[in-house]
Design an enzyme around this catalytic site. Sequence first.
Site, PDB file in Angstrom:
ATOM      1  N   CYS A 151       0.820  -1.066   0.121  1.00 25.16           N
ATOM      2  CA  CYS A 151      -0.162  -0.079   0.074  1.00 25.16           C
ATOM      3  C   CYS A 151       0.897   1.171  -0.001  1.00 25.16           C
ATOM      4  CB  CYS A 151      -0.948  -0.006   1.263  1.00 25.16           C
ATOM      5  SG  CYS A 151      -1.955   1.463   1.295  1.00 25.16           S
ATOM      6  N   CYS A 154      -0.495   4.076   2.181  1.00 22.68           N
ATOM      7  CA  CYS A 154      -0.178   3.664   3.671  1.00 22.68           C
ATOM      8  C   CYS A 154       1.242   4.046   3.935  1.00 22.68           C
ATOM      9  CB  CYS A 154      -0.602   2.435   3.944  1.00 22.68           C
ATOM     10  SG  CYS A 154      -1.939   1.741   3.441  1.00 22.68           S
ATOM     11  N   ASP A 155       2.093   3.653   3.288  1.00 19.14           N
ATOM     12  CA  ASP A 155       3.486   3.648   3.769  1.00 19.14           C
ATOM     13  C   ASP A 155       4.558   4.263   2.786  1.00 19.14           C
ATOM     14  OD1 ASP A 155       2.932   1.517   5.454  1.00 19.14           O
ATOM     15  OD2 ASP A 155       3.015   0.124   4.118  1.00 19.14           O
TER      16      ASP A 155
END
Length: 322
Positions: A151, A154-155
């Site tokens: 992701c 997300c990261d």
Amino acid sequence: MVFFDLGSSIDTGKKKEIEESYDVVIIGGGPAGMTAGVYSARGGLKTLIIEKASEGGQVVLTEEVENYPGFLKITGNDLSQRFSKQARHFGCDIISAEVRNVDVCCDNKFVILDDEKKIKTNVIIIATGASHKKLGVPGETRLNGRGVSYCAICDGAFFRDRHVAVIGGGNSAIEEALYLSQMVSKVTVVHRRDKLRADKIIQDRAFANPKIEFVWDSVISEIEGGNRVSSLSVENLKTGIKSKLDVDGVFIYIGLKPQTDLFKNMIQLTHEGFIIVDKDTLETSIPGIFAAGDVIEKEIRQIVNAAADGAIASSMAIKKYF
């Protein structure tokens, strides 16, 4: 009536049928399921959450979360514990069990079964999630959350000004490569074919981006590193030549698998297997069965909108059936 056959979670030493009744049964204990439980229980309904693995779902495996409102930074495990603690605070029952079978009968009552237990309910909320397809190579599991990610939203921020690889050639992979290029120093896309599968407009943007380069006809045979990802072992499928690609992280986009095998012959699914829901109520094609989170057909799959789905599904269920 809907029958769910669960793997036995009660050891009584002998076969015995135990019947319980709930207003709402939620299958899946990730952010969507736990939030659905909070809203259902706060609405005065007797609520059960069934989770086959760890409470909190896949969030438990996330090393750090920094895009969930209210927390500058929190581990996935801590966030998951907060979800389940809040659900229990409002009166949710949470059990560990695996749903094995689903059957629909004519009287619109839903019953969950295992070898020894029946649970009758008026409403079901499916929040079983989706899992990222894995490469299945050495180092992938060990370094998950330590440079291996599925992701970019997300990261991606953890890799600012660093070199990362993206594995895949479809829309998701190339869109995420473009997203990552806004913050990293370089993105290397590794694809097993000699051309991308992404839509042409997305391909054109990627080819025009000076931060994105491509490694064609190649697969990853190993993800290497000590405590964090440091390099990838890359094999060219046409020549058989192996090389090493030094990177700080790898983002894998070879597809998602929704956890919907139980529902294939019961509710309406997309051809990829995601649950089709009413966009306003999140009710499925069967009245009284709702779905929420990564398991449904949608564009963005994040913790925050999974939680929102859970709130919507429970609220709409309360409004319509209680």
